[in-house]
Design an enzyme around this catalytic site. Structure first.
Site, PDB file in Angstrom:
ATOM      1  N   PHE A 148      89.391  19.180  50.805  1.00 25.93           N
ATOM      2  CA  PHE A 148      90.695  18.945  51.447  1.00 25.93           C
ATOM      3  C   PHE A 148      91.681  19.964  50.887  1.00 25.93           C
ATOM      4  O   PHE A 148      91.967  19.969  49.691  1.00 25.93           O
ATOM      5  CB  PHE A 148      91.242  17.535  51.205  1.00 25.93           C
ATOM      6  N   ASP A 233      92.011  25.137  43.598  1.00 29.66           N
ATOM      7  CA  ASP A 233      93.060  24.325  44.210  1.00 29.66           C
ATOM      8  C   ASP A 233      93.313  23.144  43.285  1.00 29.66           C
ATOM      9  O   ASP A 233      92.587  22.154  43.299  1.00 29.66           O
ATOM     10  CB  ASP A 233      92.635  23.866  45.604  1.00 29.66           C
ATOM     11  N   LYS A 262     102.310  19.505  44.920  1.00 35.44           N
ATOM     12  CA  LYS A 262     102.533  18.093  44.628  1.00 35.44           C
ATOM     13  C   LYS A 262     103.460  17.884  43.419  1.00 35.44           C
ATOM     14  O   LYS A 262     104.646  18.010  43.561  1.00 35.44           O
ATOM     15  CB  LYS A 262     101.181  17.380  44.498  1.00 35.44           C
TER      16      LYS A 262
HETATM   17  C1  LIG Z   1      97.636  17.537  49.100  1.00 39.23           C
HETATM   18  C2  LIG Z   1      96.721  18.673  48.940  1.00 39.23           C
HETATM   19  C3  LIG Z   1      96.912  19.884  49.637  1.00 39.23           C
HETATM   20  C4  LIG Z   1      97.984  20.066  50.669  1.00 39.23           C
HETATM   21  O1  LIG Z   1      99.267  19.845  50.186  1.00 39.23           O
HETATM   22  P1  LIG Z   1     100.459  19.529  51.217  1.00 39.23           P
HETATM   23  O2  LIG Z   1     101.676  19.553  50.355  1.00 39.23           O
HETATM   24  O3  LIG Z   1     100.190  18.192  51.824  1.00 39.23           O
HETATM   25  O4  LIG Z   1     100.447  20.613  52.225  1.00 39.23           O
HETATM   26  C5  LIG Z   1      96.052  20.924  49.362  1.00 39.23           C
HETATM   27  N1  LIG Z   1      95.042  20.791  48.471  1.00 39.23           N
HETATM   28  C6  LIG Z   1      94.824  19.650  47.799  1.00 39.23           C
HETATM   29  C7  LIG Z   1      93.707  19.575  46.817  1.00 39.23           C
HETATM   30  C8  LIG Z   1      95.642  18.546  48.013  1.00 39.23           C
HETATM   31  O5  LIG Z   1      95.408  17.395  47.379  1.00 39.23           O
END
Ligand SMILES: *Cc1c(COP(=O)(O)O)cnc(C)c1O
Length: 406
Positions: A148, A233, A262
């Site tokens: 994700f 990520d 985040k």
């Molecule tokens: C939440 C998330 C994203 C995307 O972040 P947004 O602020 O919702 O665009 C990307 N990678 C990971 C691992 C995430 O948990």
């Protein structure tokens, strides 16, 4: 769809308004939040709930953390948006502190997490063409099944989540997906046109899935050997969530690019970033990438305050210590309504025995016991309390989970 009624007329009314006028791209729990402090949320009727979700780790520091709120309020009275057409006073201190936190040379702030992912895709392609010598438009990026990374057209192009993809094609080419944790598959997928491997060190949305211990070090080795950028990520896994600043640290791995988001916005506003060395970030020339709101003065003030909260390592220590309590108690539930528990630090994926109930049913029972947690997929509950939660609060929430499984 609202699949369960709440008893309070005020909340029922607010939910009906939301469902009538707002698009149904989420399936929220039937509770209407009006306030928050630390690990607690308060609904419209004044009931308090322990937050075990932390807005998917956007609220690692807790709701309305005084240092973060202070930084935001002070900045609100100075200047909030300038665009990057000028320098702003808080920009330099923020990018320096952020790069130093990551042990890297440069940072490129954006807003949402998916923008950091998009930025890293562009950067690694550019690096591939200009530095590695990949032929134009030939670059590929290796990604993991079950990933994700956000919701843009390009990012869903390499998702395996059919719900997230269906109806949105045509998709962006240039990605190849391999099973998460399968080092041989990564090795096989890398070819001379591979510019990057993009990986979540622990897959959050997939259900807090931790790869085998040798996986990340192995990927690091493959990337170094083949001249491929390793992009971690850490948008959800980073900034203290797993008991260390970055989840990569558990396996002693240093990626070429960190993606953060985040919690970087302190639970106040969206702040994301790509952090890496000059050899990659230094390739960008004026006009080649940007964002009107990226690195705005308010974001820089809050982002700097968030980085400062992580500098002492105290929150990471709390996450590790309370994480041990969390995992010990959850492991004790295996066989009693729980089939498996995964995770690190204050982060856990809890698989509910399908013979007992769906994960969503358990989340409703938790809500009745004034605990907020969210299901992912049919059978997993993801637990990620704010890192400021106390041991007593955590134990109370776990008591509620135990009772909900009975
Ligand atoms: C939440 C998330 C994203 C995307 O972040 P947004 O602020 O919702 O665009 C990307 N990678 C990971 C691992 C995430 O948990």
């Amino acid at each position: 769809m609202v699949d369960r009624r709440v008893t309070s007329p005020a909340q029922q009314c607010a939910i009906e308004q939301a469902e009538t006028w707002g698009a149904h791209n989420y399936q929220p729990l039937p509770v209407v939040i009006a306030g928050g402090e630390g690990a607690w949320l308060t609904d419209l009727d004044g009931n308090r709930y322990l937050d075990l979700l932390s807005a998917y780790s956007a609220v690692n520091f807790g709701h309305c953390h005084p240092a973060l709120t202070r930084a935001a309020v002070e900045q609100l009275h100075r200047v909030t948006i300038t665009s990057r057409a000028v320098y702003s006073a808080g920009y330099g201190p923020f990018v320096q502190a952020l790069a130093e936190l990551c042990g890297k040379e440069m940072a490129l702030p954006m807003n949402t997490g998916v923008e950091a992912v998009e930025t890293a895709i562009k950067l690694s392609r550019k690096w591939g063409y200009e530095t590695k010598g990949v032929a134009e438009d030939r670059a590929n990026i290796v990604v993991m099944d079950g990933n994700f990374h956000g919701r843009t057209t390009t990012v869903i192009s390499f998702s395996n989540d059919e719900t997230a993809r269906r109806g949105y094609g045509p998709f962006t080419p240039g990605f190849r997906s391999v099973p998460f944790g399968d080092l041989a598959a990564v090795a096989e997928a890398i070819d001379p046109d591979t510019v990057a491997v993009l990986v979540e060190p622990i897959q959050g949305e997939a259900g807090v899935v931790v790869p085998p211990a040798e996986f990340l070090p192995g990927v690091r080795e493959l990337c170094s050997e083949h001249g491929v950028l390793l992009i971690a990520d850490e948008i959800q896994s980073g900034l203290g969530r797993t008991g260390t600043t970055f989840a990569c640290e558990h396996s002693g791995v240093v990626p070429d690019l960190y993606l953060l988001g985040k919690a970087l916005g302190g639970g106040i506003l969206p702040v994301s970033a790509v952090v890496g060395d000059r050899a990659v970030l230094g390739l960008l020339q004026p006009g080649q990438h940007g964002s009107t709101f990226g690195a705005n003065p308010l974001a820089c003030a809050v982002g700097l305050a968030a980085v400062e909260l992580l500098r002492t390592g105290e929150l990471q220590r709390r996450s590790a210590e309370l994480g041990a309590v969390l995992h010990e108690r959850l492991t004790g539930l295996v066989g009693n309504g729980v089939t498996a528990v995964r995770g690190k630090g204050l982060w856990a994926g809890v698989d509910i025995d399908p013979a007992l109930a769906t994960a969503r049913t358990i989340c409703y029972r938790l809500l009745d016991r004034r605990v907020i947690a969210k299901d992912t997929h049919e059978r997993t509950i993801r637990l990620a309390p704010p890192l400021v939660i106390t041991r007593e609060e955590l134990e109370g929430a776990l008591d509620a989970l135990e009772a909900s499984l009975a």
